[in-house]
Scaffold this active site. Structure first.
Site, short mmCIF file in Angstrom:
data_model
loop_
_atom_site.label_atom_id
_atom_site.label_comp_id
_atom_site.label_asym_id
_atom_site.label_seq_id
_atom_site.Cartn_x
_atom_site.Cartn_y
_atom_site.Cartn_z
N HIS A 44 0.85 -1.19 0.00
CA HIS A 44 0.00 0.00 0.00
C HIS A 44 0.89 1.24 0.00
O HIS A 44 2.10 1.16 0.21
CB HIS A 44 -0.95 0.01 1.20
N SER B 139 1.95 5.33 1.12
CA SER B 139 1.94 6.34 2.19
C SER B 139 3.05 7.34 1.87
O SER B 139 3.08 7.91 0.79
CB SER B 139 2.12 5.67 3.56
N HIS C 237 20.80 -6.40 30.12
CA HIS C 237 19.96 -5.49 29.35
C HIS C 237 20.83 -4.78 28.32
O HIS C 237 22.05 -4.73 28.44
CB HIS C 237 19.23 -4.49 30.25
N SER D 48 21.97 -1.67 25.49
CA SER D 48 22.13 -0.23 25.26
C SER D 48 23.42 -0.04 24.47
O SER D 48 23.84 -0.92 23.72
CB SER D 48 22.17 0.52 26.60
#
Length: 790
Positions: free
Chosen positions: A433, A435, A575, A577
Site C-alpha cells: 500500500h 503512504s 539489558h 544499550s
C-alpha cells in the site's frame, strides 16, 4: 488571477463601492469571504443584518473547508442576482502540506433557481456525482468541478448550451454522456487526469472548441469524429494508452499543438509524424514488441507511462504498468495488483524534522515522496525505485527506504543498484500500500531472533564483535538488533587532542522486548587499536555504558567481570544499550565520551551568501559541508559574486537554523518559510540547503549604497528577533553561527528631469501565489502596484 480575468471577460465589470463589515469586505456587488477562516459565519451575520445588500450580490466566494459551509448553503438560492459563485475547498492543509478537500457532496434542488449564474466553481470538494440542479443553470458559461471524485456526468448535461468553458480535471470520470455534443458554444474542455477509456462520437460536434485536454486518461483510441473540430487549436492526448491515432487529425486547419507524448504508439501516420506541431516523446515508435526484462520480468506486455514535470498523478489499471516520474522515481505495478482502475496522486515534500524523525547517525538521501490514496491495499506488492544522493562512502553503512504510516517510521527491505542513463543510484522496495517514503543511509543493522535455546549474533561490519545468548536466556522468542559505529584513531585524536586515548568501535544493542534477559548475555569487543592482552594496563581500560539516546555515559568497569584474551575483551550484561571500550590515562572518561559521541554526529559546514551579478537584490544563501565548498563556488562563479564563505561551524543532520537580514536590509516578498523577516532552513548533509531570496532596503539608495549583512542562528525562528550580530559571541546560550556582508549598490537614475521614477528601482519577478488556489498576498499586490505606477 487568470480565473478572475476570465470571469471579468465573461461577465463584465460594474462599479464598486467598498464597505468594511467585521473584517470582511462587501465591495458593491462582490463579497469575497473565502480568505477568512470564519467567512461563513460572517456571511450569516451579514445575511441577517444587511439582507437587502446581500441579496444584490453578484460575485460570491466561500471556503468549503469552513465548518459552517452546509449551514450557509441554505441561504444562497435567494441570491437571485448571483452571476459568479465560487465554492471551493483546498484552503486548508493537512499536517504534511496536502490540500484538504471541501465537505460538499451535493447541492439542493433550489440552486437551480439561480438563473443569472454564469460562473460556478465547485473545485476541491467531495462530489461523486454532479448535482442534478446544475443542468437547470442554463445561463452557465463557465463550470469548474476540478479535484473531486466524479465518476460520471448527467445524461442531460447537454442542456448547458451556453457553456464556453468546462473543466473536470482530476476526477474519476469513466465515460461521457452522448449529450456532450450539444454544447455547441463550448470553446475549452478540460477532462485531463480521469479514467476515460473511450469517447462518444458526439464529441466531434463541438464545432467551436479551440482547446481539448484529454491527457492522463486510459484512452486506447479516439474517434474519427475529432477531425470535425475545425476550430481546434490545441489537442492534448499525452499519457494515455493510445496505440494509433487517425491520420485525419493532420488536416485540422487551426491545430497548432498535438501532444501525443507518453502513449503506446509504435507507428504513426506519416501526415502526423511530419507535422511540426506534433509532440511524440515517450512513445516506443519503431520498437519491436518485447517483454519486460530484469527485476520486473513478466510474461505479459505492460504499458509504460512517462510523466512530465508538471504532472502529479497517473492511473493504474488491472493490467498493470510501469511508470516513470519526472523526478526519476519508478514504479512497477504487476498485472492484477489493482482490481479496478485507480488514480495515484504523488508529490515530493521537503523533510520537516517535526515529523521526519532521524535516528542517531542517519543520513537523509532524498526528499519525502507522498503517494495517495493512503492505505489502499494492492493485491500484489508494488515495486518502487527511488533515486537518492549517494553518500561519500557506503562502507560500513547501508541504504534503506523508510516509510511513514501516519504514526511512526519503519524501514523496508531494500535493494540498491545503479540504473538508467546516466546511471543513477536507486533504492528499490516492495510495498502492499502507499503512504510516505524517503531514503536514508544508516548504520548497518544485523538482526536475529533469540529462541529459548539461545543463539549467536555477530556484526558484519566488524566480525570480531559477537553476542552470545545462552540456553534459557528468554522464555519467549524475541528480536535483537546490533549496530556498530567504527571510530578511527585519527578522529579520536582530532576531537580529544589526546594521542594516547584510544577506543574500540561503538556497539549498540536493542531488542523488541522491555524485559531484561533471564540469564547474562556475553559480549565480545575487540581491544582498542594498539592494545593487546599481553601489554594491557588494566587501570587505563574503561568500559562505558550509554543510555539508548547516548546522552549519559557511565563507567561500569567495576560493575562487570571483564575477561581478556590476546585481542578481545569479554563481559556479561542482562539489558541492552550502548557499550564502548576506552583505553586512556584520563580518570573521568564519561564527559569526554559524551563530547566525542556528539562530535561524531556533527558535520563541519560553511555558510555562503552570494548576490547575482546582474541583479544584486537576488541573494543566494546556502549551508555547505566544508569538503563541497570549492566545487559549489566554482559552479556559481559565473553568475554570482560575494564575500568569502564563513568560518567553519558544526551542525547535526536535520538541525534547524535560520538566516536574518540585518542593518537596513529586509526580505522583499511574503514567503511560507519566512517569519518576521527570518528565513528558516533545515540542514541535511546530502541535500541542497540552498534558497534564493529577493531583498530590499529600508534606506533610500538613490544617493548611497547600503552595507548590510545576513546572520545565521542556530535553532527555530525565535518569538523575539535577536539583535544584530555585531561581534562573534560565544557561550552556552549563544545561538549565533556566522555573519556575512551584503551590499546593495546605489540606484542609478535614468533620463532627465522628467524621467519615469520607476526606472530608478528594480523589482523581483511577480509572485502571484499558487496557481491552483490563486491566492494573492498584500505584499505581492504592493509589488505589482509599484511596477505599474499610479
Amino acid at each position: 488571477m487568470a480565473e478572475l480575468l476570465a470571469v471579468g471577460e465573461a461577465l463584465g465589470e460594474g462599479s464598486l463601492v467598498t464597505v468594511a463589515v467585521k473584517g470582511c469586505r462587501l465591495a458593491g456587488n462582490r463579497l469575497n469571504l473565502d480568505v477568512y477562516p470564519d467567512g461563513c459565519r460572517q456571511f450569516l451575520e451579514l445575511f441577517e443584518k444587511r439582507r437587502e445588500d446581500v441579496v444584490r450580490v453578484e460575485f460570491l466566494r466561500l471556503n468549503c473547508n469552513d465548518a459552517l459551509i452546509n449551514s450557509t448553503l441554505g441561504s444562497l438560492p435567494v441570491l437571485e442576482s448571483l452571476r459568479s459563485l465560487v465554492l471551493k475547498g483546498g484552503h486548508a492543509k493537512d499536517e504534511f502540506g496536502a490540500c484538504l478537500q471541501g465537505s460538499l457532496t451535493t447541492l439542493s434542488e433550489d440552486f437551480g433557481s439561480l438563473r443569472c449564474l454564469a460562473h460556478l466553481d465547485l473545485s476541491f470538494n467531495s462530489f461523486s456525482r454532479l448535482p442534478s440542479c446544475i443542468t437547470d443553470l442554463t445561463s452557465l458559461r463557465e463550470l469548474l468541478v476540478c479535484h473531486n471524485s466524479l465518476v460520471g456526468l448527467p445524461e442531460d448535461f447537454g442542456r448547458l448550451t451556453k457553456l464556453i468553458f468546462f473543466s473536470a480535471m482530476k476526477n474519476q470520470l469513466r465515460d461521457l454522456p452522448r449529450s456532450i455534443g450539444e454544447l455547441a458554444a463550448l470553446q475549452r474542455l478540460d477532462l485531463s487526469e480521469n479514467t476515460l477509456q473511450s469517447l462518444p462520437d458526439e464529441i466531434g460536434r463541438l464545432g467551436n472548441c479551440m482547446e481539448l485536454d484529454l491527457s492522463g486518461n486510459q484512452l486506447m483510441g479516439i474517434p474519427d469524429s475529432l477531425a470535425n473540430l475545425r476550430s481546434l487549436q490545441q489537442l492534448r492526448l499525452h499519457s494515455n494508452l493510445l496505440v494509433t491515432v487517425p491520420a485525419s487529425l493532420a488536416s485540422l486547419p487551426n491545430l497548432s499543438r498535438l501532444d501525443l507524448q507518453n502513449n503506446r504508439l509504435r507507428s504513426i501516420p506519416p501526415e502526423i509524424q511530419s507535422s511540426p506541431f506534433v509532440h511524440l516523446r515517450g512513445n516506443p515508435l519503431g520498437e519491436p514488441e518485447i517483454p519486460l526484462q530484469s527485476d520486473e520480468s513478466s510474461s505479459e506486455e505492460l504499458g509504460r507511462v512517462i510523466l512530465g514535470p508538471k504532472e502529479d498523478s497517473f492511473t493504474v489499471t488491472p493490467g498493470g504498468c510501469k511508470v516513470i516520474l519526472a523526478c526519476g522515481v519508478r514504479f512497477y505495478f504487476p498485472p492484477g495488483a489493482a482490481t479496478s482502475s485507480v488514480t495515484i496522486h504523488f508529490q515530493t515534500l521537503s523533510p520537516d524534522p517535526r515529523w521526519v524523525k532521524l535516528r542517531h547517525h542517519d543520513i537523509l538521501l532524498s526528499e519525502v515522496l507522498e503517494l495517495r490514496p493512503h492505505g489502499v491495499e494492492f493485491q500484489q506488492e508494488v515495486q518502487i525505485w527511488m533515486p537518492y544522493t549517494s553518500p561519500q562512502t557506503l562502507c560500513k553503512r547501508e541504504v534503506v527506504v523508510r516509510t511513514f504510516d501516519g504514526q511512526s517510521w519503519s524501514d523496508l527491505q531494500t535493494n540498491v543498484k545503479r540504473r538508467g542513463k546516466p546511471k543513477k543510484h536507486m533504492a528499490r522496495c516492495s510495498v502492499p500500500h502507499f503512504s510516505w517514503f524517503l531514503v536514508v543511509s544508516r548504520l548497518v543493522e544485523n538482526e536475529c531472533s533469540v529462541p529459548l535455546e539461545g543463539t549467536l549474533l555477530f556484526s558484519t561490519v566488524d566480525p570480531n564483535i559477537k553476542v552470545t545468548f545462552p540456553p534459557g536466556v528468554t522464555e519467549e522468542t524475541r528480536s535483537v538488533r546490533l549496530q556498530v559505529l567504527p571510530v578511527s584513531a585519527e578522529e579520536l585524536e582530532e576531537i580529544t587532542d589526546d594521542p594516547e586515548s584510544r577506543a574500540s568501535p561503538l556497539l549498540c544493542l536493542s531488542q523488541n522486548s522491555t524485559l531484561d534477559f533471564l540469564r547474562p548475555v556475553k559480549i565480545q569487543l575487540p581491544l582498542p587499536p594498539g592494545v593487546t592482552g599481553l601489554t594491557l594496563d588494566r587501570s587505563r581500560l574503561h568500559l562505558l555504558h550509554g543510555d539508548l539516546q547516548a546522552q549519559t555515559w557511565d563507567d561500569i568497569t567495576n560493575q562487570v567481570v571483564l575477561e581478556f584474551t590476546h585481542l578481545y575483551a569479554l563481559f556479561e550484561v542482562t539489558h541492552f544499550s550502548w557499550y564502548w571500550l576506552w583505553y586512556t590515562t584520563k580518570a573521568y572518561i564519561g564527559g569526554i565520551a559524551r563530547k566525542v559521541y556528539k562530535r561524531l554526529r556533527m558535520y563541519q559546514v560553511n555558510f555562503i551568501a552570494l548576490q547575482r551579478k546582474i541583479d544584486p537584490e537576488q541573494v543566494l544563501l546556502q549551508c555547505v559541508p566544508k569538503h563541497k565548498v570549492d566545487p559549489v563556488l566554482g559552479k556559481l562563479h559565473d553568475r554570482y559574486q560575494g564575500p568569502e564563505p564563513s568560518d567553519i561551524v558544526e551542525m547535526f543532520e536535520g538541525e534547524q537554523f535560520f538566516a536574518a537580514f540585518e542593518r537596513g536590509i529586509s526580505i522583499d516578498a511574503d514567503r511560507p518559510d519566512c517569519v518576521d523577516g527570518r528565513i528558516s532552513f533545515i540542514f541535511y548533509s546530502h541535500l541542497k540547503n540552498m534558497k534564493e531570496i529577493y531583498v530590499t532596503s529600508e534606506v533610500d539608495r538613490k544617493g548611497q549604497a547600503v552595507k548590510g549583512q545576513v546572520s545565521f542562528y542556530r535553532g527555530e525562528v525565535p518569538d523575539h528577533v535577536p539583535e544584530d550580530a555585531t561581534k562573534k559571541r560565544k557561550g552556552p546560550d549563544s545561538h549565533w553561527l556566522a555573519t556575512l556582508p551584503i551590499k546593495l549598490p546605489k540606484l542609478k537614475s535614468h533620463g532627465g528631469e522628467h524621467a519615469d521614477p520607476k526606472n530608478g528601482f528594480s523589482f523581483p519577478p511577480l509572485n502571484l501565489g499558487n496557481a491552483e488556489t490563486g491566492y494573492l498576498t498584500q505584499a505581492n499586490l504592493l509589488g505589482i502596484a509599484g511596477r505599474i505606477g499610479a
